[in-house]
Design a protein around this motif. Sequence first.
Motif, short mmCIF file in Angstrom:
data_model
loop_
_atom_site.label_atom_id
_atom_site.label_comp_id
_atom_site.label_asym_id
_atom_site.label_seq_id
_atom_site.Cartn_x
_atom_site.Cartn_y
_atom_site.Cartn_z
N ILE A 1 0.83 -1.21 0.00
CA ILE A 1 0.00 0.00 0.00
C ILE A 1 0.87 1.26 0.00
CG2 ILE A 1 -1.63 1.36 1.38
CD1 ILE A 1 -2.79 -1.34 2.36
N ASN A 2 1.88 1.29 0.86
CA ASN A 2 2.73 2.48 0.95
C ASN A 2 3.50 2.73 -0.34
OD1 ASN A 2 1.93 2.99 3.59
ND2 ASN A 2 3.57 1.77 4.48
N LEU A 3 4.04 1.66 -0.92
CA LEU A 3 4.80 1.81 -2.15
C LEU A 3 3.91 2.28 -3.30
CD1 LEU A 3 7.31 1.60 -3.89
CD2 LEU A 3 6.92 -0.87 -4.08
N ASP B 1 -8.23 -5.63 1.72
CA ASP B 1 -8.59 -4.58 2.68
C ASP B 1 -8.21 -3.21 2.11
OD1 ASP B 1 -9.06 -2.92 4.81
OD2 ASP B 1 -7.61 -3.85 6.16
N TYR B 2 -9.21 -2.41 1.76
CA TYR B 2 -8.97 -1.07 1.22
C TYR B 2 -9.29 0.02 2.24
CZ TYR B 2 -8.90 -3.61 -3.23
OH TYR B 2 -8.60 -4.50 -4.24
N SER B 3 -9.37 -0.35 3.52
CA SER B 3 -9.84 0.57 4.54
C SER B 3 -8.89 1.73 4.83
CB SER B 3 -10.13 -0.19 5.85
OG SER B 3 -8.94 -0.80 6.35
N SER B 4 -7.71 1.69 4.26
CA SER B 4 -6.79 2.82 4.45
C SER B 4 -7.21 4.03 3.61
CB SER B 4 -5.35 2.42 4.10
OG SER B 4 -5.24 2.04 2.74
N TYR B 5 -8.16 3.79 2.71
CA TYR B 5 -8.69 4.89 1.89
C TYR B 5 -10.03 5.36 2.45
CZ TYR B 5 -5.15 3.11 -1.32
OH TYR B 5 -3.96 2.69 -1.87
N ASP C 1 -15.55 7.60 0.65
CA ASP C 1 -15.98 8.16 -0.64
C ASP C 1 -15.06 7.73 -1.77
OD1 ASP C 1 -14.05 9.83 0.69
OD2 ASP C 1 -14.43 11.41 -0.78
N THR C 2 -13.79 7.49 -1.46
CA THR C 2 -12.86 6.98 -2.46
C THR C 2 -13.21 5.54 -2.82
OG1 THR C 2 -11.05 8.42 -1.72
CG2 THR C 2 -10.44 6.44 -2.94
N ILE C 3 -13.41 4.71 -1.80
CA ILE C 3 -13.73 3.30 -2.03
C ILE C 3 -15.01 3.16 -2.86
CG2 ILE C 3 -14.30 1.12 -0.90
CD1 ILE C 3 -12.63 2.11 1.50
N LYS C 4 -15.97 4.05 -2.62
CA LYS C 4 -17.25 3.98 -3.33
C LYS C 4 -17.07 4.17 -4.84
CE LYS C 4 -22.03 5.56 -3.01
NZ LYS C 4 -22.49 4.15 -2.95
N GLU C 5 -16.04 4.89 -5.24
CA GLU C 5 -15.77 5.08 -6.67
C GLU C 5 -15.55 3.75 -7.39
OE1 GLU C 5 -15.56 7.85 -8.61
OE2 GLU C 5 -16.07 9.26 -6.99
N PHE C 6 -15.19 2.73 -6.63
CA PHE C 6 -14.84 1.44 -7.23
C PHE C 6 -15.90 0.36 -6.96
CE2 PHE C 6 -11.02 3.88 -6.49
CZ PHE C 6 -10.38 3.79 -7.72
N ASP C 7 -17.12 0.80 -6.62
CA ASP C 7 -18.18 -0.17 -6.33
C ASP C 7 -18.47 -1.09 -7.51
OD1 ASP C 7 -18.52 0.62 -3.73
OD2 ASP C 7 -20.46 1.62 -4.03
N GLU D 1 -6.39 10.33 -3.76
CA GLU D 1 -6.66 8.96 -3.32
C GLU D 1 -7.29 8.07 -4.39
OE1 GLU D 1 -7.22 8.34 1.45
OE2 GLU D 1 -8.92 8.05 0.11
N ILE D 2 -8.11 8.63 -5.25
CA ILE D 2 -8.76 7.81 -6.27
C ILE D 2 -7.72 7.18 -7.19
CG2 ILE D 2 -10.27 7.86 -8.31
CD1 ILE D 2 -11.97 9.96 -6.86
N SER D 3 -6.73 7.95 -7.57
CA SER D 3 -5.64 7.41 -8.41
C SER D 3 -4.85 6.36 -7.65
CB SER D 3 -4.71 8.53 -8.87
OG SER D 3 -5.32 9.34 -9.86
#
Length: 311
Positions: free
Chosen positions: A152-154, A199-203, A206-212, A166-168
């Motif tokens: 995730i960090n990289l 696990d995408y919870s670091s975002y 509203d960002t995660i929702k873009e990828f529903d 964040e979306i990118s």
Amino acid sequence: MSKIKDGLLGFAIGDAMGVPIEYTDREILVKNPVTMMTGYGTYNQPEGTWSDDTSMTIATMDAIVLKKEINYKAIMSNFLSWFAVGKYTATGSMFDVGATCSDALAKYSSGSYEPLECGMEDIKCNGNGSLMRMLPIALYCYFKKLSDDEIINLVNDMSSLTHAHEISKMACLIYVRYVMCLLDGKDKIDAYEEIKQVDYSSYREDTIKEFDRILKSDISEYSLDEINSSGFVVDSLEASLWVILNTENFKQAIIGSINLGVDTDTIGAITGSMAGIIYGYDSIPDIWLDKLKKKNYLIKLAMKYEKLLNE
């Protein structure tokens, strides 16, 4: 056969196939689909010419080979060499660059910003310019066996060189995790199911929702008319996954991706990277490979990168 070679050459083929028809409307391509390597279209470049997608990808790989590690200054310096003097190009000249990448490189070249401070943070700056160069990072994460947090960090940092929203970043992570699943031997459907469980919870929510449509639905079940092939990073990721999941071989994947229209080179490249890993170098039609600019250079760089990642 080298999965690194498979992925990079698949990527470059998709890029080169899409260059001459970039920005062409889908309606035109549906009536007259492109199935061969062509040239002298949108950018008046000879057939087999790849664009900024491959240039920034190999600039990244070359920096990692040179430094034997992830070095953001070396990567940004290579991007500047491409942008300013045409290094890492197919024909010796740079003919295509996205606005967000251009702005980030201008910040870096001013000398006033560190590499990770250069990316654009505005929500409007979510084109596919960081997603399109993420293949070397997916390969690095897999072969170096990075932990989930390290991945995730990289990925976030690599995106932030140009695209810091964040979306990118999350789009890049989804792509990286999907490629890693493919490298691990999973088939394209199982790999897709696995990225839904990451696990995408670091975002932010509203960002995660873009990828529903990718993560909560089945993107493969959407109709062609529901798939957008714009340069918006979510659209590009959706389109590439949709093509991969709805085709059965490398040739189908490339032809399917570029004939979606609009951002044909990037969607062709992203799709090609995944299709190359899935189906292998030998599945790429010789008639396309024979026309690919600097094919031997790309193969040699892939071999250098593979050697480094296996050290």
